[in-house]
Design a protein around this motif. Structure first.
Motif, PDB file in Angstrom:
ATOM      1  N   ALA A  38       0.289  -6.809   5.170  1.00 40.93           N
ATOM      2  CA  ALA A  38       0.616  -5.774   4.381  1.00 40.93           C
ATOM      3  C   ALA A  38       1.623  -4.889   4.653  1.00 40.93           C
ATOM      4  O   ALA A  38       1.935  -4.739   6.078  1.00 40.93           O
ATOM      5  CB  ALA A  38      -0.723  -4.947   3.928  1.00 40.93           C
ATOM      6  N   THR A  85      -0.851  -4.573   9.703  1.00 40.62           N
ATOM      7  CA  THR A  85      -0.103  -3.884   8.561  1.00 40.62           C
ATOM      8  C   THR A  85       1.393  -3.195   8.976  1.00 40.62           C
ATOM      9  O   THR A  85       1.025  -2.498   9.961  1.00 40.62           O
ATOM     10  CB  THR A  85      -0.907  -2.780   7.586  1.00 40.62           C
ATOM     11  N   SER A 105       4.313  -0.524   8.805  1.00 43.18           N
ATOM     12  CA  SER A 105       4.379   0.894   8.117  1.00 43.18           C
ATOM     13  C   SER A 105       5.458   1.667   9.101  1.00 43.18           C
ATOM     14  O   SER A 105       5.925   1.684  10.329  1.00 43.18           O
ATOM     15  CB  SER A 105       3.207   2.068   8.725  1.00 43.18           C
ATOM     16  N   TRP A 148       0.855  -1.166   0.031  1.00 43.81           N
ATOM     17  CA  TRP A 148      -0.132  -0.186  -0.054  1.00 43.81           C
ATOM     18  C   TRP A 148       0.880   1.386  -0.058  1.00 43.81           C
ATOM     19  O   TRP A 148       1.483   1.607   0.956  1.00 43.81           O
ATOM     20  CB  TRP A 148      -1.048  -0.138   1.114  1.00 43.81           C
ATOM     21  N   ILE A 156      -2.934  -0.968  11.616  1.00 46.62           N
ATOM     22  CA  ILE A 156      -1.685  -0.538  11.250  1.00 46.62           C
ATOM     23  C   ILE A 156      -0.661  -0.201  12.214  1.00 46.62           C
ATOM     24  O   ILE A 156      -0.891   0.777  12.945  1.00 46.62           O
ATOM     25  CB  ILE A 156      -1.980   0.513  10.088  1.00 46.62           C
TER      26      ILE A 156
END
Length: 233
Positions: A217, A196, A198, A5, A166
């Motif tokens: 992700a 996810t 980040s 992403w 996230i």
């Protein structure tokens, strides 16, 4: 395969990146926000576009809603939005604009019961933005650090119908030094929702390391702005 992403962070309608969440480190990314959407939508590996209203996060209310509407219209992939989402009214307005997912950070971290309620009203549409310095939760555009740990936060949200979590390691964000694979993997192991990563993702090797830990992700910021990143995958 782990999902990718790419992130588009916005200040004053400009596509920028920060380092460790410090607004004084603002660097323009070259492409306009709409150009960035079109660039990322040309990459076959992209499954979602990640948009952040940085001024909204700081001022605790949306600042880029009109621009985000244009970016959603320009995208042919699902779009998620974060930054300054503190009310059901804002949630409804973004969903009415056809945002696919919304990221709830400070409001949900400070008031987990509110987030649980909203997630049940909008099941599978809300993501928890779990930003941290080390293992301590960060709030209000990363300007404050709480005593709560990231794992304690997940426990407090038991029963929520989230789309995912996230996890951002602020110390890694924007530094191009690699993600916090160990902590992200730890969260993936205990979370009831997909996790996810980040912050700090540089290349395919980082993506493989995260995938091996069960991370669903990865949000990619500065690295994704380069043609070379996509060519290397």
């Amino acid at each position: 395969m782990i999902e990718i992403w790419p992130a588009i962070d916005i200040i004053d309608s400009e596509n920028v990146r920060l380092t460790e969440g410090d607004y004084d480190t603002k660097t323009a990314m070259g492409r306009s926000p709409l150009e960035a959407v079109k660039f990322y939508c040309r990459q076959p590996q992209v499954t979602r576009i990640h948009l952040v209203d940085l001024i909204g996060a700081k001022k605790q209310r949306p600042a880029e809603m009109d621009l985000f509407r244009q970016m959603i219209d320009a995208a042919d992939r699902p779009v998620e939005i974060g930054g300054g989402i503190r009310s059901e009214e804002t949630i409804r307005r973004y969903l009415d604009m056809e945002a696919s997912y919304l990221i709830i950070g400070t409001k949900g971290l400070s008031e987990p019961d509110w987030l649980i309620g909203m997630s049940r009203k909008y099941p599978g549409r809300l993501m928890l933005g779990l930003d941290a310095r080390g293992d301590r939760v960060a709030l209000n555009g990363w300007l404050e650090t709480a005593e709560t740990t990231v794992t304690e936060m997940l426990d407090r949200l038991d029963g929520a119908e989230l789309a995912g979590v996230i996890y951002t390691d602020i110390a890694r964000d924007g530094r191009m030094e690699g993600p916090n694979v160990a902590m992200t993997g730890k969260l993936a192991g205990v979370s009831k929702w997909p996790v996810t990563a980040s912050g700090g993702v540089r290349n395919g090797a980082d993506l493989k390391a995260l995938e091996s830990e069960g991370v669903a992700a990865a949000i990619v910021g500065k690295a994704a702005n380069s043609e070379a990143f996509w060519e290397s995958l």
